[in-house]
Scaffold this motif. Structure first.
Motif, short mmCIF file in Angstrom:
data_model
loop_
_atom_site.label_atom_id
_atom_site.label_comp_id
_atom_site.label_asym_id
_atom_site.label_seq_id
_atom_site.Cartn_x
_atom_site.Cartn_y
_atom_site.Cartn_z
N ARG A 81 39.79 43.43 42.84
CA ARG A 81 40.07 42.03 43.14
C ARG A 81 41.53 41.77 43.49
N LEU A 82 42.45 42.42 42.76
CA LEU A 82 43.86 42.06 42.87
C LEU A 82 44.43 42.47 44.22
N LYS A 83 45.22 41.57 44.77
CA LYS A 83 45.92 41.84 46.02
C LYS A 83 47.35 42.31 45.76
N THR A 84 47.78 42.18 44.51
CA THR A 84 49.14 42.55 44.11
C THR A 84 49.07 43.44 42.87
N PRO A 85 50.15 44.12 42.53
CA PRO A 85 50.15 44.94 41.31
C PRO A 85 49.99 44.05 40.05
N LEU A 86 49.35 44.61 39.04
CA LEU A 86 49.31 43.95 37.73
C LEU A 86 50.62 44.30 37.03
N CYS A 87 51.56 43.35 37.05
CA CYS A 87 52.92 43.62 36.57
C CYS A 87 53.08 43.38 35.07
N TYR A 88 52.31 42.41 34.53
CA TYR A 88 52.55 42.00 33.14
C TYR A 88 51.23 41.86 32.37
N LEU A 89 51.29 42.26 31.10
CA LEU A 89 50.24 42.02 30.13
C LEU A 89 50.87 41.24 28.99
#
Length: 333
Positions: A81-89
């Motif tokens: 789904r994501l178009k960008t990196p998952l940067c933060y949790l």
């Protein structure tokens, strides 16, 4: 967090449902950037909601389910789904159903930075151990379930053996998980940018001694964690601080939508409900400090009780949460 005792077969159903991840989470679009992953109603006191925010250059996940199988499915969905990196949790606080599932996301997105309250960071080795303890608990439950199966009809044994075999396979995989240390520790209001999309993370000591909330969409949407739950669990909180936090949130005129840790989204005005519940606990505990908890519970205002008794899950949760709150109020004097 499991809130009441279960029969053997109800427990097995809960255990294997967790491993098979058939429980449905509803994805709700709050804005083009914000997705609210609301836990199904029957599990709203067992497991948490999550929130996904995606800006132009970065995405952020706020909390993770305590159901590791569900988080694995979520991770695969995010990869597509994501178009960008998952940067933060972001972990709103230390409870298992908000923090530990982030280990699954860390394994899938190793570059994502974990954000926690400063106090949680100071005690982080304890929560790394909590991950192993949880998996130990799963293993013991599976072993006990196998022992109990011998007394059941053959047709039931066959079905449950298949489910428990799958549970063992997944548990073996989860033994490889590690809850990696936080990269960002929040001790004061902190601003981040997800790519032309600013957010603000704020620390509190309310539901626990280390809570985080987050505002997005130009301050209009608050990710409140368990601080803003309609039926709050006050077993580990500082109730005076909690009431002050809820009042502060209500006084923020920019906020229009609140996404709580459990249950459906709320408006600022609807925070009067948890405020009333918490205030009544303090009033009752302070008015009759010598009375034991068992004698205080029947004295709790009937009208507040009725506000929560709209289904069986809510009724049982109310009694457990009330008892926990009275104990906390009496112990904090």
């Amino acid at each position: 967090m499991r809130i009441y005792a279960l029969s053997m077969w109800a427990f097995l159903a809960l255990l294997t449902a967790s491993f098979s991840s058939k429980a449905k989470v509803t994805w709700q679009t709050i804005s083009p950037e914000i997705q609210f992953l609301q836990q199904q109603a029957s599990l709203r006191f067992y497991d948490s909601n999550q929130v996904l925010i995606e800006g132009k250059t970065c995405a952020l996940m706020f909390d993770a389910s305590g159901d590791f199988a569900a988080v694995e499915q979520l991770a695969q969905r995010l990869k597509k789904r994501l178009k960008t990196p998952l940067c933060y949790l972001v972990a709103s606080h230390y409870h298992d159903d908000h923090l530990l599932g982030l280990a699954v996301l860390q394994a899938t997105f190793p570059d994502a930075k974990l954000i926690v309250h400063q106090q949680l960071a100071n005690e982080f080795t304890h929560y790394q151990k909590a991950l192993n303890d949880k998996l130990d608990g799963y293993e013991k439950s599976i072993e006990l379930s196998y022992q109990r199966l011998a007394s059941q009809p053959q047709e039931q044994q066959t079905v449950w053996r298949e489910k428990l075999s799958l549970a063992k396979q997944r548990l073996f995989r989860w033994r490889e998980l590690t809850l990696n240390p936080p990269a960002i520790r929040i001790a004061k209001e902190t601003h981040l940018d997800l790519g032309d999309y600013p957010i603000t993370v704020m620390p509190y000591q309310a539901h626990t001694h280390g809570d985080l909330v987050l505002t997005a969409d130009h301050g209009r949407v608050l990710l409140g964690g368990d601080i803003t739950d309609w039926l709050p669990y006050p077993g580990h909180g500082q109730i005076d601080n909690w009431l002050a936090a809820l009042t502060e949130i209500q006084q923020n005129s920019a906020i229009t939508t609140i996404l709580p840790g459990h249950g459906a989204q709320l408006t600022p005005a609807e925070l009067n409900q948890p405020k009333t519940f918490l205030s009544a606990i303090l009033t009752l505990a302070n008015a009759q400090p010598e009375k034991p908890i068992g004698e205080l519970i029947p004295l709790f205002p009937e009208q507040i009780k009725q506000d929560y008794h709209f289904d069986e899950v809510g009724q049982r949760a109310f009694v457990m949460f009330l008892e926990a709150g009275l104990k906390q109020a009496k112990s904090s004097k």
